[in-house]
Design a protein around this motif. Structure first.
Motif, short mmCIF file in Angstrom:
data_model
loop_
_atom_site.label_atom_id
_atom_site.label_comp_id
_atom_site.label_asym_id
_atom_site.label_seq_id
_atom_site.Cartn_x
_atom_site.Cartn_y
_atom_site.Cartn_z
N UNK A 336 0.81 -1.22 0.00
CA UNK A 336 0.00 0.00 0.00
C UNK A 336 0.84 1.26 0.00
N UNK A 337 2.12 1.17 0.40
CA UNK A 337 2.97 2.37 0.47
C UNK A 337 4.16 2.30 -0.48
N UNK A 338 4.21 1.29 -1.31
CA UNK A 338 5.34 1.14 -2.24
C UNK A 338 5.23 2.12 -3.40
N UNK A 339 6.35 2.46 -4.03
CA UNK A 339 6.32 3.32 -5.22
C UNK A 339 5.56 2.71 -6.39
N UNK A 340 5.33 1.38 -6.37
CA UNK A 340 4.58 0.77 -7.48
C UNK A 340 3.17 1.35 -7.59
N UNK A 341 2.65 1.90 -6.51
CA UNK A 341 1.32 2.51 -6.57
C UNK A 341 1.30 3.75 -7.47
N UNK A 342 2.48 4.24 -7.83
CA UNK A 342 2.55 5.40 -8.72
C UNK A 342 2.56 4.99 -10.19
N UNK A 343 2.60 3.69 -10.46
CA UNK A 343 2.51 3.24 -11.85
C UNK A 343 1.17 3.67 -12.44
N UNK A 344 1.15 4.08 -13.71
CA UNK A 344 -0.12 4.50 -14.32
C UNK A 344 -0.98 3.30 -14.72
N UNK A 345 -1.23 2.41 -13.76
CA UNK A 345 -2.01 1.21 -14.01
C UNK A 345 -2.90 0.98 -12.80
N UNK A 346 -4.18 1.27 -12.96
CA UNK A 346 -5.11 1.14 -11.84
C UNK A 346 -5.12 -0.28 -11.31
N UNK A 347 -5.06 -0.42 -10.00
CA UNK A 347 -5.07 -1.71 -9.30
C UNK A 347 -3.77 -2.48 -9.56
N UNK A 348 -3.27 -2.44 -10.78
CA UNK A 348 -2.09 -3.21 -11.14
C UNK A 348 -0.85 -2.79 -10.38
N UNK A 349 -0.75 -1.52 -10.00
CA UNK A 349 0.40 -1.07 -9.22
C UNK A 349 0.44 -1.74 -7.87
N UNK A 350 -0.72 -1.80 -7.21
CA UNK A 350 -0.77 -2.46 -5.90
C UNK A 350 -0.49 -3.95 -6.04
N UNK A 351 -1.12 -4.60 -7.00
CA UNK A 351 -0.95 -6.04 -7.18
C UNK A 351 0.51 -6.36 -7.49
N UNK A 522 -4.96 -5.52 -19.29
CA UNK A 522 -6.41 -5.41 -19.11
C UNK A 522 -6.82 -4.37 -18.07
N UNK A 523 -5.95 -4.07 -17.12
CA UNK A 523 -6.30 -3.06 -16.13
C UNK A 523 -6.12 -1.66 -16.72
N UNK A 524 -6.92 -0.68 -16.29
CA UNK A 524 -6.95 0.63 -16.96
C UNK A 524 -5.67 1.44 -16.77
N UNK A 525 -5.31 2.19 -17.81
CA UNK A 525 -4.25 3.18 -17.72
C UNK A 525 -4.80 4.43 -17.06
N UNK A 526 -4.08 4.94 -16.08
CA UNK A 526 -4.55 6.13 -15.37
C UNK A 526 -3.56 7.28 -15.52
#
Length: 526
Positions: A336-351, A522-526
């Motif tokens: 939940x606090x990793x830099x991957x959450x900044x990827x422009x991929x909804x949900x996919x950054x967390x996963x 398949x997950x949205x680009x944000x």
């Protein structure tokens, strides 16, 4: 230490028969997919950056005006996901138009955060304007159909555009923004097995409406958020809601899914002869013998050794389970606090962050287990005829095969799975996270299928729980079933590869393609 019971790969004759079976099944699946388009005219275009697909029964005829139906997909969906509904309404005499919202499918634009209602409205307006301009479409008989996020978009649009003849909202997420009595002629459909919030939203919208109030939401029994799109009842209700129809062709919502399922079976069966060809027949895989001093033990000592060995073996399962729970539980919090959450991929950054941390902790945890409970290692067999060139060729061929095995069935039978825009550079990042996770799985599993299943089951449960408690995006709950299917698919492929004593890391490499490609595309680009 005792050896694993021999696992004999199929004979050459069996491998040839399986290759033939795979080819026949693939041909049958292709035929089913081709037949799904029988009698339809399909045209793919892009208007103002929005990819669209027009579907008609027969060629366009400007002398005959037909109703027009714009069909909007949901979050993480695509135009391809909605094609069965487009086929149904087209065979009933309408002109159907499916399109990709920004960040979805073939649309490389970014959706933005919070599902960006202005962006959705702009894309929907482009689609409606294009369909209304077609010479064989009656501009006074435009119907909108939407699912989930798309259902919210079409109801908001219809509420502000009284010229829309009719509207269908499937799995409407919420109705708080709808003004009383708007939109009129609204059909609400919800799956009987969906989360309660979707049923409440449908009932709320029904109470708010004028025309709607005389007809409650249609509840399709036994289906959830995705399968509601393929339910025959859903298709029949939509077809009956058309402003006018001149056809009575029965819906075939499972045609593309059936073809895709046959392709999945073909690729699964074909893996066996392909592995035999690339890796060759191998002897049984054995556990590495313990390096003990060459001493003679008395019967009493031997009995004690057996008892101690049995105790250690008995401890391995709970220790393994505890390691998997601890690694995935910590990963759920850290992701939940990793830099991957900044990827422009909804949900996919967390996963991606969750899988990355789970893999790192699983690998590290296995190394730090007490010696008495540590899972024994598998002894690699001599390479023999497997030269580095042959191994490299096998890795490339099997990885390419895995990509085709996941891309073709999903793209042709379910939803868009081809990378566009930022997805190209997101692919290696997501697949890298999947690779580290699966390497951890393989290290703990030591070639045992039941151990892979154990780690996979724990991962799915923890990921679902993280969404329930708010650590992960709530949408994770809707994609967990597909995630579990992909992990199960990997376990099956890993079992086949290990029968041929593939390098211990090869199942993880192949599995990273099976798991990572759908997440990145398949997950949205944000």
């Amino acid at each position: 230490m005792s050896a694993v019971p021999p696992r004999h790969p199929p004979s050459t004759r069996t491998a040839v028969l399986l290759a033939v079976l795979a080819a026949v099944t693939a041909a049958l699946g292709t035929a089913v997919l081709v037949r799904a388009d029988a009698g339809l005219t399909v045209r793919q275009i892009t208007v103002d950056g929005v990819p669209m697909t027009e579907v008609r029964a027969g060629p366009p005829n400007p002398d005959v005006r037909r109703p027009g139906v714009v069909i909007a997909h949901g979050f993480a969906g695509s135009a391809r996901l909605m094609r069965p509904i487009a086929d149904t309404v087209a065979r009933r005499g309408a002109v159907a138009l499916v399109f990709d919202f920004a960040g979805h499918g073939a649309n490389p634009a970014r959706l933005g955060t919070g599902m960006s209602p202005p962006t959705l409205a702009a894309d929907l307006d482009i689609a409606v304007g294009h369909l209304r301009s077609q010479p064989d479409v009656d501009p006074t008989q435009i119907m909108l159909v939407g699912h989930s996020m798309g259902a919210g978009a079409v109801t908001r649009y219809a509420a502000g555009h009284p010229e829309i003849a009719r509207t269908v909202a499937i799995s409407l997420p919420e109705a708080g923004e709808l003004p009383p009595g708007r939109p009129t002629d609204l059909l609400l459909i919800v799956g009987g097995a969906e989360f309660p919030g979707f049923r409440r939203a449908a009932d709320d919208a029904a109470r708010r409406g004028a025309t709607v109030g005389r007809r409650p939401a249609v509840v399709v029994p036994g289906v959830e958020h995705i399968s509601v799109l393929f339910a025959p009842r859903t298709h029949e209700e939509i077809a009956r809601w058309l402003p006018s129809v001149d056809g009575d062709a029965p819906p075939r919502p499972f045609a593309r899914l059936a073809g895709a399922a046959l392709l999945v079976v073909a690729f699964a069966v074909g893996l066996v002869p392909l592995a035999a060809l690339l890796l060759g027949r191998r002897a049984a895989v054995t556990l590495a013998p313990a390096r003990l001093p060459a001493v003679t033990l008395s019967p009493a000592h031997s009995a004690g050794r057996r008892t101690a060995g049995g105790s250690a073996s008995a401890l391995r399962v709970p220790v393994l389970f505890g390691l998997a729970v601890l690694a995935s539980g910590l990963a759920a919090a850290v992701a939940a606090i990793l830099p991957t959450n900044r990827l422009p991929l909804a949900v996919g950054g967390y996963v991606s962050g969750f899988l990355l941390v789970t893999g790192i902790l699983t690998v590290g945890g296995q190394r730090w287990l007490p010696a008495a409970t540590r899972v024994p290692e598998i002894a690699d067999e001599p390479v023999g005829s497997r030269t580095p060139i042959r191994i490299t060729g096998a890795v490339l061929a099997l990885t390419a095969y895995a990509i085709l095995a996941v891309v073709l069935p999903i793209h042709l039978g379910l939803t868009s799975a081809l990378p566009v825009g930022a997805r190209w550079w997101l692919l290696p990042l997501v697949m890298g996270a999947c690779l580290l996770f699966l390497l951890g799985v393989e290290l703990v599993a030591v070639g045992r299928t039941w151990r892979r299943l154990l780690v996979v089951a724990v991962t799915v449960v923890v990921l679902s729980t993280s969404a329930v408690v708010g650590l992960a995006p709530g949408f994770v709950l809707l994609v967990v079933p597909l995630f579990a299917v992909l992990l199960g698919w990997h376990v099956l492929w890993a079992a086949v590869l290990r029968r041929y004593a593939s390098p211990r890391w090869l199942p993880a490499v192949v599995g990273a393609a099976l798991l990572g490609w759908p997440i990145a595309t398949t997950l949205p680009l944000t």
